[in-house]
Design an enzyme around this catalytic site. Structure first.
Site, mmCIF file in Angstrom:
data_model
loop_
_atom_site.group_PDB
_atom_site.id
_atom_site.type_symbol
_atom_site.label_atom_id
_atom_site.label_comp_id
_atom_site.label_asym_id
_atom_site.label_seq_id
_atom_site.Cartn_x
_atom_site.Cartn_y
_atom_site.Cartn_z
ATOM 1 N N HIS A 18 -8.563 -32.210 18.710
ATOM 2 C CA HIS A 18 -8.247 -31.770 19.826
ATOM 3 C C HIS A 18 -9.630 -31.771 20.962
ATOM 4 O O HIS A 18 -10.383 -30.676 20.823
ATOM 5 C CB HIS A 18 -7.984 -29.920 19.815
ATOM 6 C CG HIS A 18 -7.570 -29.356 20.871
ATOM 7 N ND1 HIS A 18 -6.873 -28.149 20.903
ATOM 8 C CD2 HIS A 18 -7.883 -29.474 22.188
ATOM 9 C CE1 HIS A 18 -6.580 -27.586 21.953
ATOM 10 N NE2 HIS A 18 -7.280 -28.333 22.751
ATOM 11 N N HIS A 20 -10.347 -33.010 25.089
ATOM 12 C CA HIS A 20 -9.879 -33.783 26.270
ATOM 13 C C HIS A 20 -11.017 -34.512 26.811
ATOM 14 O O HIS A 20 -11.985 -33.913 27.015
ATOM 15 C CB HIS A 20 -9.574 -32.540 27.194
ATOM 16 C CG HIS A 20 -8.455 -31.208 26.739
ATOM 17 N ND1 HIS A 20 -7.114 -31.715 26.991
ATOM 18 C CD2 HIS A 20 -8.576 -30.501 25.736
ATOM 19 C CE1 HIS A 20 -6.429 -30.691 26.693
ATOM 20 N NE2 HIS A 20 -7.224 -29.842 25.770
ATOM 21 N N HIS A 198 -0.018 -27.804 23.638
ATOM 22 C CA HIS A 198 -0.811 -26.411 23.547
ATOM 23 C C HIS A 198 0.068 -25.393 23.624
ATOM 24 O O HIS A 198 1.005 -25.573 24.468
ATOM 25 C CB HIS A 198 -1.581 -26.517 24.996
ATOM 26 C CG HIS A 198 -2.965 -27.435 24.878
ATOM 27 N ND1 HIS A 198 -2.833 -28.617 24.361
ATOM 28 C CD2 HIS A 198 -4.144 -27.100 25.053
ATOM 29 C CE1 HIS A 198 -4.158 -29.143 24.756
ATOM 30 N NE2 HIS A 198 -5.134 -28.040 24.998
ATOM 31 N N GLU A 201 -2.203 -20.206 23.251
ATOM 32 C CA GLU A 201 -3.929 -20.152 23.523
ATOM 33 C C GLU A 201 -3.731 -18.714 24.462
ATOM 34 O O GLU A 201 -4.454 -17.947 24.100
ATOM 35 C CB GLU A 201 -4.221 -21.241 24.247
ATOM 36 C CG GLU A 201 -5.751 -21.357 24.920
ATOM 37 C CD GLU A 201 -6.112 -22.388 25.833
ATOM 38 O OE1 GLU A 201 -5.253 -23.060 26.320
ATOM 39 O OE2 GLU A 201 -7.471 -22.240 26.161
ATOM 40 N N ASP A 279 -12.481 -29.108 21.966
ATOM 41 C CA ASP A 279 -11.508 -28.789 23.194
ATOM 42 C C ASP A 279 -12.191 -29.722 24.589
ATOM 43 O O ASP A 279 -11.696 -30.662 24.761
ATOM 44 C CB ASP A 279 -11.259 -27.373 23.411
ATOM 45 C CG ASP A 279 -10.191 -27.072 24.273
ATOM 46 O OD1 ASP A 279 -9.294 -27.970 24.696
ATOM 47 O OD2 ASP A 279 -9.977 -25.970 24.524
ATOM 48 N N ASP A 280 -13.101 -28.900 25.117
ATOM 49 C CA ASP A 280 -13.793 -29.668 26.224
ATOM 50 C C ASP A 280 -15.249 -29.338 26.113
ATOM 51 O O ASP A 280 -15.873 -28.295 26.784
ATOM 52 C CB ASP A 280 -13.447 -28.636 27.398
ATOM 53 C CG ASP A 280 -11.797 -29.054 27.915
ATOM 54 O OD1 ASP A 280 -11.513 -30.068 28.243
ATOM 55 O OD2 ASP A 280 -11.120 -27.986 27.505
HETATM 56 N N1 HPA Z 1 -5.840 -25.455 27.568
HETATM 57 C C1 HPA Z 1 -5.287 -26.074 28.493
HETATM 58 N N2 HPA Z 1 -5.255 -27.139 29.183
HETATM 59 C C2 HPA Z 1 -6.451 -27.734 28.959
HETATM 60 C C3 HPA Z 1 -7.519 -27.094 28.296
HETATM 61 C C4 HPA Z 1 -7.269 -26.211 27.498
HETATM 62 O O1 HPA Z 1 -7.886 -25.668 26.547
HETATM 63 N N3 HPA Z 1 -8.455 -27.972 28.209
HETATM 64 C C5 HPA Z 1 -8.151 -28.809 29.118
HETATM 65 N N4 HPA Z 1 -7.007 -28.811 29.622
HETATM 66 ZN ZN ZN Z 2 -7.230 -28.105 24.795
#
Ligand code: HPA
Ligand code: ZN
Length: 337
Positions: A18, A20, A198, A201, A279-280
């Site tokens: 996971h 991006h 996703h 969250e 994630d990011d």
């Molecule tokens: N959630 C949803 N979209 C996203 C995320 C996330 O954590 N990171 C990059 N796009």
């Molecule tokens: Zn994500």
């Protein structure tokens, strides 16, 4: 946290499932690319951009994340971003990575699909040749856009089908439930693409149910809100559906107030196949090992949890059986030593 456990967790072989790729764009690289491409940014320098990384929720992050991605114009830009991420992942003992990319963020700005995927894929090939890190690409549909837009993106992807292992669903979760994308996911399933989304969250457990039942995904990205629903928790555990959990992201986007409140241990204790991911990483304070260190410091996790998380990461990966078995054996050997 004792140094021995820290070294164990940082040194163990792992998969990242996971990430991006646009979220790996560090502020320094954003400014380098802006200069190279003559793109004007709404921030005068790296420090002021970094100061803007104080997020209230998912949407306040996404606004800045899409602005950051606006500096990506040429194939080499996508290559440089991906290469920088892969070098960091390699340093964190990542053996296999499944990278999300958001083509609509770029095609909307007039950047051709081929430019995006060409640069990302070339970096994956080079990293495999250099470090033996295997990689695959998961194309995400932006859920704040329409299903028609997603279908059109899928059409653009078809000439590059061989470079794409699966599809996912990201961007603004609330108000954009999985079932909005039922038809495009059904089409992707017919095409033999692997499916993830996703869900759970910021969105409710109902979104995890519909990702499973309507989209028929094989993994849930995030999914941490599943524990609010005991039938769902049981379903995820019994079906061994992996969750790709991102602890630092969850704190930065205020899903949990503090890392000590994170439910990763509760997920594992409920029998769920959770994994740890970044994630990011450029936006949320760290790469995969930073995420591991943060949760192992804040929660009562030990050596057996580390082994389980490493095993879960390869078990959850879209790898051919032989390669998966080899990587699982590498984890077992690491923990036997
Ligand atoms: N959630 C949803 N979209 C996203 C995320 C996330 O954590 N990171 C990059 N796009
Ligand atoms: Zn994500």
């Amino acid at each position: 946290m004792d140094q021995q456990l820290r070294d164990l967790v940082c040194g163990m072989p792992k998969a990242e499932l996971h990430i991006h790729i646009e979220g790996s764009l560090e502020p320094e690289l954003i400014f380098d690319l802006a200069r190279r491409n003559g793109v004007a940014l709404p921030y005068p320098d790296v420090a002021s951009l970094r100061r803007a990384y104080a997020f209230r929720d998912l949407q306040s992050f996404l606004d800045i994340y899409y602005a950051g991605a606006s500096v990506l114009l040429h194939e080499q830009d996508f290559y440089d971003m991906t290469w920088a991420y892969l070098a960091r992942a390699h340093a964190d003992q990542v053996r296999h990575v499944e990278i999300f990319f958001d083509p609509q963020t770029h095609t909307e700005r007039g950047v051709p699909f081929a430019t995006v995927i060409g640069g990302i894929h070339r970096a994956l090939r080079d990293a495999d040749a250099r470090w033996g890190i295997s990689g695959a690409l998961i194309m995400c549909f932006l859920r704040h856009l329409s299903q028609g837009d997603a279908m059109a993106t899928l059409e653009q992807a078809l000439p590059h089908r061989a470079m794409i292992i699966g599809v996912g669903l990201d961007s603004s979760e609330r108000g954009n439930p999985p079932e909005k994308f039922a038809d495009v996911f059904a089409r992707c399933r017919q095409l033999g693409l692997r499916l993830v989304a996703h869900a759970g969250e910021e969105g409710p457990p109902a979104y995890i149910w519909s990702a499973l039942d309507t989209l028929q995904v094989e993994r849930i990205d995030h999914g941490v809100r599943c524990l609010e629903d005991s039938a769902l928790t049981e379903r995820l555990a019994r079906s061994a559906t992996p969750l790709t959990v991102c602890p630092l992201s969850n704190v930065k986007l205020r899903v949990f107030d503090r890392i000590g409140d994170h439910n990763l241990l509760a997920l594992l204790e409920a029998g769920i196949a959770a994994t740890v991911n970044s994630d990011d990483p450029a936006y949320f304070g760290g790469y995969i090992n930073d995420n591991f260190v943060a949760v192992f410091e804040a929660l009562p996790l030990g050596r057996e949890h580390a082994r389980a998380l490493a095993m879960n990461s390869f078990n959850a990966a879209f790898l051919p059986a032989g390669k998966k078995q080899a990587l699982l054996s590498e984890v077992q050997a690491y923990f036997a030593a």
